[in-house]
Enzyme design. Structure first.
Site, mmCIF file in Angstrom:
data_model
loop_
_atom_site.group_PDB
_atom_site.id
_atom_site.type_symbol
_atom_site.label_atom_id
_atom_site.label_comp_id
_atom_site.label_asym_id
_atom_site.label_seq_id
_atom_site.Cartn_x
_atom_site.Cartn_y
_atom_site.Cartn_z
ATOM 1 N N ASP A 28 -15.092 -6.634 -28.727
ATOM 2 C CA ASP A 28 -13.786 -7.186 -28.348
ATOM 3 C C ASP A 28 -13.594 -8.587 -28.917
ATOM 4 O OD1 ASP A 28 -14.983 -5.287 -26.263
ATOM 5 O OD2 ASP A 28 -12.853 -5.131 -25.887
ATOM 6 N N ASP A 59 -13.111 -2.768 -30.847
ATOM 7 C CA ASP A 59 -12.051 -3.768 -30.717
ATOM 8 C C ASP A 59 -12.352 -4.964 -31.613
ATOM 9 O OD1 ASP A 59 -10.557 -2.134 -29.126
ATOM 10 O OD2 ASP A 59 -10.734 -3.338 -27.301
ATOM 11 N N TYR A 81 -7.737 -6.979 -32.964
ATOM 12 C CA TYR A 81 -6.561 -7.103 -32.090
ATOM 13 C C TYR A 81 -5.290 -7.304 -32.915
ATOM 14 C CZ TYR A 81 -9.490 -6.918 -28.008
ATOM 15 O OH TYR A 81 -10.363 -6.474 -27.057
ATOM 16 N N HIS A 129 -17.533 2.196 -26.872
ATOM 17 C CA HIS A 129 -16.576 1.125 -26.541
ATOM 18 C C HIS A 129 -16.345 1.038 -25.033
ATOM 19 C CE1 HIS A 129 -13.624 -1.939 -27.023
ATOM 20 N NE2 HIS A 129 -12.707 -1.221 -26.408
ATOM 21 N N HIS A 132 -10.459 -1.638 -16.207
ATOM 22 C CA HIS A 132 -10.789 -0.394 -16.921
ATOM 23 C C HIS A 132 -11.618 0.586 -16.098
ATOM 24 C CE1 HIS A 132 -8.907 -2.032 -20.396
ATOM 25 N NE2 HIS A 132 -9.788 -2.994 -20.560
ATOM 26 N N HIS A 176 -15.010 -3.319 -24.311
ATOM 27 C CA HIS A 176 -13.791 -2.942 -23.583
ATOM 28 C C HIS A 176 -13.472 -3.848 -22.403
ATOM 29 C CE1 HIS A 176 -10.448 -0.299 -23.211
ATOM 30 N NE2 HIS A 176 -10.866 0.411 -22.182
ATOM 31 N N VAL A 177 -14.448 -4.037 -21.516
ATOM 32 C CA VAL A 177 -14.262 -4.959 -20.394
ATOM 33 C C VAL A 177 -14.629 -6.356 -20.901
ATOM 34 C CG1 VAL A 177 -15.078 -5.599 -18.097
ATOM 35 C CG2 VAL A 177 -14.763 -3.180 -18.696
ATOM 36 N N HIS A 178 -13.697 -7.301 -20.745
ATOM 37 C CA HIS A 178 -13.890 -8.614 -21.362
ATOM 38 C C HIS A 178 -14.745 -9.504 -20.476
ATOM 39 C CE1 HIS A 178 -9.925 -7.624 -23.573
ATOM 40 N NE2 HIS A 178 -10.942 -6.911 -23.994
#
Ligand SMILES: *[C@@H]1O[C@H](CO)[C@@H](O)[C@H](O)[C@H]1NC(C)=O
Ligand SMILES: *[C@@H]1O[C@H](CO)[C@@H](O)[C@H](O)[C@H]1NC(C)=O
Ligand SMILES: *[C@@H]1O[C@H](CO)[C@@H](O)[C@H](O)[C@H]1NC(C)=O
Ligand SMILES: *[C@@H]1O[C@H](CO)[C@@H](O)[C@H](O)[C@H]1NC(C)=O
Ligand SMILES: *[C@@H]1O[C@H](CO)[C@@H](O)[C@H](O)[C@H]1NC(C)=O
Ligand SMILES: *[C@@H]1O[C@H](CO)[C@@H](O)[C@H](O)[C@H]1NC(C)=O
Ligand SMILES: [Fe+2]
Length: 432
Positions: free
Chosen positions: A152, A179, A182, A296, A306, A335-337
């Site tokens: 990400d 990711d 962006y 991801h 998520h 995926h999870v920031h």
């Protein structure tokens, strides 16, 4: 130069779609996005024949793919050697380009070079008309090896901070669980991302898999998903018997790395599932004692962001057994920031023969951090924190690897979680 290719009527449609995406994630899943740092745009000021966005990826232990873009057609030629003043070796490859709406990409060059010696610095030149030289180091053929791992990533001032820390880490290969840019339909942002990462990605192999931000499918207007991602970030899938750039595997320095596609079909009847089954059977743990998997969307996640997505729940239901019985050592997700590390786990319970699951979606993208966690903390989650940063996996030998999470404490890199992992293949109670 890149800006002139943006076509404004299309922007309106893109903006509407992006707003819909925000509503989908933020309203449905409902979590705070603290202020992110701003997006930066790196422009290309040289003329159209000058190579840009250089990145490399490992095709085999002794072969490297060199990828770059020129605005206008130039020869797809790489000249390389340990020292360019001596004889150079020359290799040629291929170009492609793609269209998305009114955007037309530059010429995307891909050249595979080798055979190369392990653990060796090579210098290289691209095309014909440039005096610019680059260099990269090949990976060692045996341990130790140091991986940088971050998902990400995006292209904000936070990303720059993370990249500076990674650049200073003496890593040998970067693994990215999805990711990347962006860009979210604004194709010029893929070019900008390519320029942002090139100083690092031209020097060490960057091995990536896709996230949801790579899909970029618009009904009617642009029906084919992953157009930009597949064109710009070609990975060694043919070499691993896969038929899709969305999932593949490779061996590096005693580690078998499997890149899975969270946004490719993953049910029992899918080609990804069948490929994974075959790939796991082919692993020679004598040669590669370590098996590392990247996805991801995390299968284990105690962040409120998520939760309950198909790519987490259904993919885990379909594939967790395969990974467990193959004694996969670690699974990295994005995926999870935020950052989260689990114990060894299988079917939601602590299990000494299951993989360690780690979420490392903390590269620094424009959406900000995912700060809300399930409370109380489930026992299988051992460490969780919503900060930007990156991880380092140092595989020391066949039995030991050191994992360290470095968070961006403002602009400083601070080692904040560290654990010795022991290899499952050398654990007699977890017979493969
Ligand atoms: C160029 O690409 C085409 C299509 O992807 C492929 O069939 C061909 O073998 C490639 N040529 C070289 C020299 O890599
Ligand atoms: C672009 O740059 C190359 C290399 O520096 C040079 O040979 C070429 O003449 C330049 N072309 C234009 C149109 O300026
Ligand atoms: C490239 O290098 C050669 C030899 O060192 C030099 O003669 C030439 O002027 C250089 N070209 C550019 C565009 O810098
Ligand atoms: C780079 O890493 C070294 C140790 O590996 C550390 O002492 C130094 O402060 C770091 N520099 C930056 C700019 O982070
Ligand atoms: C594979 O299985 C999934 C879920 O069971 C189903 O939705 C899909 O249609 C199946 N695909 C094929 C090609 O049979
Ligand atoms: C592997 O590395 C660990 C950690 O440094 C060390 O304790 C262990 O003795 C090493 N094993 C072998 C066989 O060298
Ligand atoms: Fe994502």
């Amino acid at each position: 130069m890149a800006i002139k290719k943006t076509h404004f009527p299309f922007l309106t449609l893109f903006v509407v779609i992006i707003i819909i995406e925000y509503l989908k994630f933020d309203v449905v899943h409902g979590y705070d996005r603290p202020p992110a740092r701003k997006t930066i745009f790196i422009s290309h000021d040289d003329n159209d024949t000058v190579p840009q966005q250089v990145h490399i990826s490992q095709v085999a232990q002794d072969k490297m793919r060199i990828s770059w873009i020129t605005e206008s057609p130039t020869p797809s030629k790489v000249e390389y050697n340990e020292f360019l003043s001596k004889n150079t070796v020359s290799a040629t490859g291929n170009t492609s380009s793609y269209r998305d709406g009114f955007y037309k990409s530059g010429e995307i060059h891909n050249v595979v070079i080798g055979p190369l010696k392990p653990n060796t610095v090579y210098h290289y030149r691209l095309g014909e008309s440039t005096n610019t030289t680059y260099n990269f180091k090949t990976t060692p053929d045996r341990f130790p090896i140091k991986f940088a791992i971050v998902g990400d990533l995006g292209q904000t001032e936070w990303t720059v901070s993370t990249l500076n820390h990674i650049a200073n880490s003496s890593y040998e290969m970067l693994l990215l669980p999805g990711d990347l840019s962006y860009a979210d339909f604004i194709q010029n942002l893929w070019d900008s991302f390519g320029r942002l990462v090139a100083p690092l990605a031209s020097q060490r192999p960057w091995m990536v898999t896709q996230g949801n931000h790579e899909i970029e499918r618009i009904p009617i207007v642009h029906k084919t998903p992953f157009t930009a991602y597949n064109a710009r970030w070609k990975m060694p899938f043919e070499e691993s018997g896969s038929t899709s750039n969305l999932y593949y595997s490779f061996d590096v320095s005693g580690v078998h790395v499997i890149m899975l596609g969270s946004y490719a079909e993953f049910h029992h009847n899918s080609s990804q599932y069948k490929w994974l089954q075959g790939d796991l059977l082919k692993i020679n743990r004598g040669k590669t004692p370590w098996v590392v998997v990247l996805i991801h969307a995390p299968w284990y996640n105690t962040n409120k962001a998520h939760q309950g997505e198909d790519e987490s729940v259904d993919m885990k239901a379909s594939m967790e057994d395969l990974l467990y019985h193959a004694r996969v050592d670690v699974v990295f997700a994005g995926h999870v920031h935020a950052y989260e590390r689990f114990t060894r786990v299988y079917k939601d319970k602590s299990d000494n023969c299951g993989p360690v699951h780690i979420t490392i979606g903390d590269g620094g993208n424009r959406e900000g951090l995912a700060r809300r966690y399930q409370d109380p903390k489930p026992d299988i989650s051992l460490f969780r924190e919503a900060s930007f940063g990156h991880g380092l996996l140092e595989v020391v030998n066949a039995s030991h690897a050191l994992w360290t999470w470095h968070k961006n404490d403002n602009d400083k890199s601070v080692a904040s979680d560290s654990i010795w992992l022991t290899n499952l293949f050398s654990n007699p109670t977890c017979k493969v």
